[in-house]
Design a protein around this motif. Structure first.
Motif, PDB file in Angstrom:
ATOM      1  N   PHE A  98      85.682  67.950  32.512  1.00  0.00           N
ATOM      2  CA  PHE A  98      84.674  66.927  32.301  1.00  0.00           C
ATOM      3  C   PHE A  98      84.939  66.201  30.979  1.00  0.00           C
ATOM      4  CE2 PHE A  98      82.671  69.570  35.437  1.00  0.00           C
ATOM      5  CZ  PHE A  98      81.875  68.708  36.173  1.00  0.00           C
ATOM      6  N   TRP A  99      84.334  65.013  30.872  1.00  0.00           N
ATOM      7  CA  TRP A  99      84.479  64.177  29.684  1.00  0.00           C
ATOM      8  C   TRP A  99      83.162  64.160  28.925  1.00  0.00           C
ATOM      9  CZ3 TRP A  99      89.049  61.744  28.233  1.00  0.00           C
ATOM     10  CH2 TRP A  99      90.072  61.781  29.170  1.00  0.00           C
ATOM     11  N   TRP A 100      83.216  64.411  27.632  1.00  0.00           N
ATOM     12  CA  TRP A 100      82.036  64.415  26.768  1.00  0.00           C
ATOM     13  C   TRP A 100      82.043  63.139  25.920  1.00  0.00           C
ATOM     14  CZ3 TRP A 100      77.396  66.092  25.884  1.00  0.00           C
ATOM     15  CH2 TRP A 100      76.823  66.030  24.629  1.00  0.00           C
ATOM     16  N   SER A 104      76.400  62.959  27.170  1.00  0.00           N
ATOM     17  CA  SER A 104      76.368  63.661  28.446  1.00  0.00           C
ATOM     18  C   SER A 104      77.797  63.968  28.894  1.00  0.00           C
ATOM     19  CB  SER A 104      75.660  62.813  29.515  1.00  0.00           C
ATOM     20  OG  SER A 104      76.371  61.602  29.721  1.00  0.00           O
ATOM     21  N   TYR A 105      77.906  64.824  29.908  1.00  0.00           N
ATOM     22  CA  TYR A 105      79.190  65.175  30.499  1.00  0.00           C
ATOM     23  C   TYR A 105      79.392  64.338  31.764  1.00  0.00           C
ATOM     24  CZ  TYR A 105      78.808  69.277  27.482  1.00  0.00           C
ATOM     25  OH  TYR A 105      78.671  70.102  26.390  1.00  0.00           O
ATOM     26  N   GLU A 106      80.562  63.742  31.905  1.00  0.00           N
ATOM     27  CA  GLU A 106      80.877  62.922  33.067  1.00  0.00           C
ATOM     28  C   GLU A 106      82.171  63.404  33.694  1.00  0.00           C
ATOM     29  OE1 GLU A 106      78.763  60.806  34.160  1.00  0.00           O
ATOM     30  OE2 GLU A 106      77.447  60.744  32.405  1.00  0.00           O
ATOM     31  N   LYS A 109      86.670  59.531  32.833  1.00  0.00           N
ATOM     32  CA  LYS A 109      86.610  58.851  31.538  1.00  0.00           C
ATOM     33  C   LYS A 109      85.885  57.519  31.653  1.00  0.00           C
ATOM     34  CE  LYS A 109      89.569  57.304  27.731  1.00  0.00           C
ATOM     35  NZ  LYS A 109      90.966  57.159  27.245  1.00  0.00           N
ATOM     36  N   ARG A 110      86.063  56.837  32.766  1.00  0.00           N
ATOM     37  CA  ARG A 110      85.393  55.548  32.956  1.00  0.00           C
ATOM     38  C   ARG A 110      83.882  55.717  32.975  1.00  0.00           C
ATOM     39  NH1 ARG A 110      83.504  52.901  37.469  1.00  0.00           N
ATOM     40  NH2 ARG A 110      83.463  50.605  37.319  1.00  0.00           N
ATOM     41  N   ASP A 111      83.391  56.721  33.696  1.00  0.00           N
ATOM     42  CA  ASP A 111      81.946  56.969  33.713  1.00  0.00           C
ATOM     43  C   ASP A 111      81.435  57.368  32.337  1.00  0.00           C
ATOM     44  OD1 ASP A 111      81.980  56.422  36.404  1.00  0.00           O
ATOM     45  OD2 ASP A 111      82.093  58.532  37.013  1.00  0.00           O
ATOM     46  N   ALA A 112      82.231  58.145  31.613  1.00  0.00           N
ATOM     47  CA  ALA A 112      81.821  58.559  30.270  1.00  0.00           C
ATOM     48  C   ALA A 112      81.717  57.367  29.332  1.00  0.00           C
ATOM     49  CB  ALA A 112      82.799  59.592  29.716  1.00  0.00           C
ATOM     50  N   LEU A 113      82.694  56.457  29.402  1.00  0.00           N
ATOM     51  CA  LEU A 113      82.660  55.279  28.542  1.00  0.00           C
ATOM     52  C   LEU A 113      81.512  54.348  28.906  1.00  0.00           C
ATOM     53  CD1 LEU A 113      86.471  54.439  28.324  1.00  0.00           C
ATOM     54  CD2 LEU A 113      85.021  55.339  26.502  1.00  0.00           C
ATOM     55  N   MET A 114      81.253  54.173  30.194  1.00  0.00           N
ATOM     56  CA  MET A 114      80.166  53.296  30.618  1.00  0.00           C
ATOM     57  C   MET A 114      78.816  53.859  30.181  1.00  0.00           C
ATOM     58  SD  MET A 114      79.305  51.916  34.460  1.00  0.00           S
ATOM     59  CE  MET A 114      80.970  51.249  34.560  1.00  0.00           C
TER      60      MET A 114
END
Length: 259
Positions: A98-100, A104-106, A109-114
């Motif tokens: 997951f991306w922090w 939040s955790y996504e 990476k695209r969802d995390a940046l958005m």
């Protein structure tokens, strides 16, 4: 006389630019009102669509309008107004995949940046400061800056319709107000777009905290490197010394080989 004409021409152009920059939000709301008057058919839900569209347009235009005003003020007067926007931390990928992003955790990476971009913008006081400026500027600096172009438009209409008195009055208003009509945007930008002392202090504290963390990490890495160099160097020398001692012949062995 030449200086006055030059000042009037430059002021007229700047007034037109200020009016054009500060008026997009009222234009959005005027378009929404027009759509509501034309297309509203008695359904209460149909009347909310132009309102929602105007709100979304206002939120989307707040930051670009404020940035453009800061750029114009810096270009025309040399006054740099810091934006004070919060800088988002880099997203990191964890061992779980997951991306922090700091909130939040996504999964990607695209969802995390958005998600980080929207959370940072909504929680940034600078964004709400820009929004307040875009709401106040059209009613103050925008209206004043619109006087020279309005006078010029009145002069053109008056001369084209043989109303010479109206044309002369419009021309006089345009020329007389052109050197000064754009100037109110400068103190307004200083007042409403610059960060407050508390925000500046908080940003400075965050910057110093980040610098201290970077320095601590660099010092820890340097200490580990020195320890590794000492350990590896001392260990290599001890091993070499042991090998050297092992190759030295014993005195008793050397005596036994005598004749």
């Amino acid at each position: 006389m030449r200086q006055w004409v030059s000042s009037a021409c430059v002021g007229f152009v700047r007034a037109c630019v200020v009016a054009a920059v500060t008026m997009p939000v009222p234009a959005v709301w005027a378009a929404a009102a027009t759509l509501w008057i034309r297309w509203w058919g008695g359904d209460p839900w149909s009347g909310t669509v132009p309102f929602v569209w105007a709100c979304v347009g206002t939120l989307a235009l707040a930051r670009p309008v404020s940035r453009m005003v800061r750029s114009l003020v810096a270009k025309w007067t040399g006054t740099v107004i810091p934006a004070g926007y919060r800088q988002a931390a880099p997203v990191t990928r964890l061992s779980t995949g997951f991306w922090w992003n700091g909130f939040s955790y996504e999964r990607t990476k695209r969802d995390a940046l958005m998600d980080q971009r929207w959370r940072t913008r909504w929680r940034d006081p600078a964004f709400w400061r820009d929004l307040r400026f875009t709401a106040i500027a059209p009613l103050t600096a925008g209206v004043i800056a619109a006087v020279p172009p309005a006078g010029a438009a009145t002069a053109v209409l008056g001369f084209s319709r043989s109303a010479f008195l109206v044309g002369v009055l419009g021309l006089v208003v345009a020329v007389a107000t052109a050197p000064y009509a754009w100037r109110p945007v400068v103190p307004m930008a200083r007042r409403f777009l610059r960060p407050t002392p508390a925000m500046t202090l908080a940003e400075r504290v965050d910057e110093l905290t980040a610098q201290r963390a970077d320095t601590t990490v660099a010092q820890a890495a340097e200490i580990r490197r020195i320890e590794r160099d000492l350990h590896d160097g001392a260990q290599a020398r001890l091993v070499a010394l042991g090998l050297s001692l092992a190759t030295v012949p014993s005195p008793w062995t050397a005596r036994s080989t005598w004749p």
